[in-house]
Design an enzyme around this catalytic site. Sequence first.
Site: not given
Length: 230
Positions: A8, A36, A38, A40, A69, A71, A140, A178
Amino acid sequence: MHPLIAPSILSADFARLGEEAAAVAPAGGDGADWLHVDVMDAHFVPNLTLGLPVVESLLRATEIPIDCHLMIEDPDRWAIGYAEAGAHNVTVHVEAAHDPVALAKNLRAAGSLAGLSIKPNTPLEPYLEVLKHYDTLLVMSVEPGFGGQSFISDVLEKVRTARRLVDTGHLRLLVEIDGGINADTIAEAAEAGVDCFVAGSAVYGAEDPGRAVAALRDSVRRTNPHRWSS
Ligand code: DX5
Ligand code: ZN
């Protein structure tokens, strides 16, 4: 099958993302399977990271398949852009999606895999029908939002359930985990039946991120040489 390791970049240096991607893709070929990323939005989770323009730049900077991913709130509106840009897998949160089945169909039509993520306190059972439309299930093992948190081993029950459903042909997806995955926790996740392991601080906090990826993969292989031999 081969244990998939997905570093990540949340724990990488955001000013040097191209080099950080290269650091986990060593020439030897034992590097990261997926990278990966993230995303957000400071609404679905309290933290803010990066969005589509940065992912587009990363896609140009690395050959490693990108595992997004998301979020974010309203993934029904925003997720498709990541698939159209060329992400390999686009994961949305079931807690945020309004119509997760339509979303999966749209992601696949745009050319990516469709991933569904569940937070540590979200049960799996209500989503078993929905999951028939998905290619990956991201369990998660920390509350989403921040790297470097401690692994919540209670979520492994959901991993075991998903593994059973895949092994008996009721679902066809990769089980991904994750949060808090490191040298101490990866074996129990592997034993529970995870296929793809995300690791942020354990990779980018290591002196040699490429070696950390290979070491994590070796730990998974050691837990069940039989499963990973073919
Ligand atoms: C947390 C992110 C994770 C994070 C994992 O919300 O989804 O991908 O980067 O970091 P570690 O591996 O440090 O727990
Ligand atoms: Zn993540």
